[in-house]
Design a protein around this motif. Structure first.
Motif, PDB file in Angstrom:
ATOM      1  N   ILE A 221       0.852  -1.192   0.000  1.00 56.22           N
ATOM      2  CA  ILE A 221       0.000   0.000   0.000  1.00 56.22           C
ATOM      3  C   ILE A 221       0.886   1.240   0.000  1.00 56.22           C
ATOM      4  O   ILE A 221       1.746   1.401   0.875  1.00 56.22           O
ATOM      5  N   ALA A 222       0.685   2.115  -0.981  1.00 57.76           N
ATOM      6  CA  ALA A 222       1.495   3.336  -1.083  1.00 57.76           C
ATOM      7  C   ALA A 222       0.946   4.396  -0.146  1.00 57.76           C
ATOM      8  O   ALA A 222       0.340   5.381  -0.572  1.00 57.76           O
ATOM      9  N   TRP A 223       1.183   4.214   1.136  1.00 50.38           N
ATOM     10  CA  TRP A 223       0.669   5.140   2.145  1.00 50.38           C
ATOM     11  C   TRP A 223       1.234   6.541   1.944  1.00 50.38           C
ATOM     12  O   TRP A 223       0.591   7.536   2.285  1.00 50.38           O
ATOM     13  N   GLN A 224       2.445   6.612   1.389  1.00 57.30           N
ATOM     14  CA  GLN A 224       3.051   7.923   1.166  1.00 57.30           C
ATOM     15  C   GLN A 224       2.234   8.753   0.184  1.00 57.30           C
ATOM     16  O   GLN A 224       2.055   9.971   0.367  1.00 57.30           O
ATOM     17  N   ALA A 225       1.736   8.097  -0.865  1.00 61.98           N
ATOM     18  CA  ALA A 225       0.908   8.799  -1.846  1.00 61.98           C
ATOM     19  C   ALA A 225      -0.398   9.262  -1.215  1.00 61.98           C
ATOM     20  O   ALA A 225      -0.899  10.349  -1.516  1.00 61.98           O
ATOM     21  N   HIS A 226      -0.945   8.443  -0.324  1.00 59.94           N
ATOM     22  CA  HIS A 226      -2.177   8.817   0.375  1.00 59.94           C
ATOM     23  C   HIS A 226      -1.955  10.082   1.201  1.00 59.94           C
ATOM     24  O   HIS A 226      -2.748  11.031   1.136  1.00 59.94           O
ATOM     25  N   LEU A 227      -0.907  10.072   1.998  1.00 58.22           N
ATOM     26  CA  LEU A 227      -0.647  11.218   2.886  1.00 58.22           C
ATOM     27  C   LEU A 227      -0.297  12.471   2.091  1.00 58.22           C
ATOM     28  O   LEU A 227      -0.806  13.561   2.376  1.00 58.22           O
ATOM     29  N   GLY A 228       0.591  12.327   1.114  1.00 56.96           N
ATOM     30  CA  GLY A 228       0.985  13.488   0.312  1.00 56.96           C
ATOM     31  C   GLY A 228      -0.190  14.082  -0.439  1.00 56.96           C
ATOM     32  O   GLY A 228      -0.360  15.303  -0.488  1.00 56.96           O
ATOM     33  N   GLY A 229      -1.015  13.233  -1.027  1.00 60.62           N
ATOM     34  CA  GLY A 229      -2.176  13.714  -1.759  1.00 60.62           C
ATOM     35  C   GLY A 229      -3.205  14.366  -0.860  1.00 60.62           C
ATOM     36  O   GLY A 229      -3.757  15.421  -1.186  1.00 60.62           O
ATOM     37  N   PHE A 230      -3.462  13.746   0.282  1.00 59.70           N
ATOM     38  CA  PHE A 230      -4.454  14.284   1.216  1.00 59.70           C
ATOM     39  C   PHE A 230      -4.056  15.680   1.691  1.00 59.70           C
ATOM     40  O   PHE A 230      -4.891  16.597   1.698  1.00 59.70           O
ATOM     41  N   LEU A 231      -2.813  15.846   2.083  1.00 58.96           N
ATOM     42  CA  LEU A 231      -2.358  17.148   2.576  1.00 58.96           C
ATOM     43  C   LEU A 231      -2.402  18.192   1.468  1.00 58.96           C
ATOM     44  O   LEU A 231      -2.739  19.362   1.717  1.00 58.96           O
ATOM     45  N   ALA A 232      -2.083  17.783   0.230  1.00 58.95           N
ATOM     46  CA  ALA A 232      -2.147  18.724  -0.889  1.00 58.95           C
ATOM     47  C   ALA A 232      -3.571  19.218  -1.084  1.00 58.95           C
ATOM     48  O   ALA A 232      -3.812  20.425  -1.235  1.00 58.95           O
ATOM     49  N   GLY A 233      -4.527  18.312  -1.088  1.00 56.18           N
ATOM     50  CA  GLY A 233      -5.921  18.712  -1.268  1.00 56.18           C
ATOM     51  C   GLY A 233      -6.423  19.566  -0.124  1.00 56.18           C
ATOM     52  O   GLY A 233      -7.168  20.538  -0.338  1.00 56.18           O
ATOM     53  N   LEU A 234      -6.022  19.216   1.077  1.00 53.85           N
ATOM     54  CA  LEU A 234      -6.463  19.962   2.258  1.00 53.85           C
ATOM     55  C   LEU A 234      -6.001  21.415   2.206  1.00 53.85           C
ATOM     56  O   LEU A 234      -6.753  22.331   2.560  1.00 53.85           O
ATOM     57  N   PHE A 235      -4.777  21.635   1.752  1.00 57.00           N
ATOM     58  CA  PHE A 235      -4.221  22.990   1.746  1.00 57.00           C
ATOM     59  C   PHE A 235      -4.535  23.761   0.463  1.00 57.00           C
ATOM     60  O   PHE A 235      -4.531  24.996   0.476  1.00 57.00           O
ATOM     61  N   LEU A 236      -4.809  23.066  -0.637  1.00 65.04           N
ATOM     62  CA  LEU A 236      -5.074  23.757  -1.897  1.00 65.04           C
ATOM     63  C   LEU A 236      -6.537  24.136  -2.073  1.00 65.04           C
ATOM     64  O   LEU A 236      -6.847  25.091  -2.796  1.00 65.04           O
TER      65      LEU A 236
END
Length: 249
Positions: A221-236
């Motif tokens: 499971i690419a958890w890194q992609a999950h976290l990076g994507g989630f934070l990007a959406g949250l801040f953008l």
């Protein structure tokens, strides 16, 4: 009421019912992911599918050792995004499609087509960047829409937990639903439901690296992609909020 009247009434009701309840942009993304996987399953042979993954999957090591790869570093121009339309199997695809339908729908209805696509793309790229930062110098391949969809999830968290704003028309007295306002990070921290959802989501994904110690094997499971994507959406997401027009006299 006559049968003709009933038929006209039923026909009118049917005409106002949308054939597809999902926003068009969400349906488009779902269709693209499904079309790619159908082509991989029924059109490409094993060699062709391997070539597709090689040229459109995200391989961070291309950036460090370009001489070791056919095409060098050039595919890094598109693979941080194109990897989002490739999936490991039908289960992987269907889970991501359900996730996209659930969280992409409120984002698309609030922000529209272009902002939704930008949020998805930016989050997929952010997820790929975080994946690269945490896996290099290992040889790893990233595929799946999880990073982009996680970004839409983060964007949706900005408003889905906020109370609905209702106004009363001064002339008719009828109530109108105005929607939900966008929450600040402080608002999210104070909102129990939002804080709980975001906290659980972050903790579960951050815990993925420790799962192999519990199950005795890699979980993939690419958890890194999950976290990076989630934070990007949250801040953008706040960048796409519609601001009220100012009246200048």
């Amino acid at each position: 009421m006559s049968d003709d009247d009933k038929g006209q009434q039923n026909q009118g009701i049917g005409e106002h019912q949308p054939a597809i309840l999902l926003p068009g942009v969400v349906t488009l993304m779902l269709g693209a992911m499904l079309a790619v996987h159908l082509a991989r399953t029924f059109v490409l042979n094993e060699s062709g599918d391997a070539e597709l993954l090689y040229w459109f999957g995200f391989i961070p090591l291309r950036g460090m050792l370009p001489q070791e790869f056919v095409g060098g570093w050039i595919p890094l121009l598109w693979t941080p995004l194109s990897h989002a339309f490739l999936h490991a199997g039908w289960e992987h695809l269907l889970i991501n499609c359900a996730w996209l339908a659930i969280f992409g729908t409120p984002v698309a209805r609030r922000y529209g087509v272009i902002p939704t696509l930008i949020l998805f793309a930016a989050s997929a790229v952010a997820g790929a960047a975080f994946f690269a930062a945490t896996t290099l110098p290992e040889l790893q391949l990233l595929i799946g829409a999880s990073g982009g969809i996680a970004g839409l999830t983060g964007a949706a968290c900005r408003f889905i937990f906020q109370p609905v704003i209702v106004a009363r028309d001064p002339e008719t007295g009828a109530t109108r639903v105005l929607g939900r306002r966008s929450a600040t990070l402080r608002d999210l921290a104070r909102n129990q439901r939002a804080a709980f959802f975001i906290g659980i989501w972050l903790v579960l994904n951050a815990a993925v690296p420790f799962l192999p110690m519990l199950v005795g094997q890699s979980v993939g499971i690419a958890w890194q992609a999950h976290l990076g994507g989630f934070l990007a959406g949250l801040f953008l997401a706040p960048l796409f909020e519609r601001r009220p027009k100012e009246n200048v006299s």
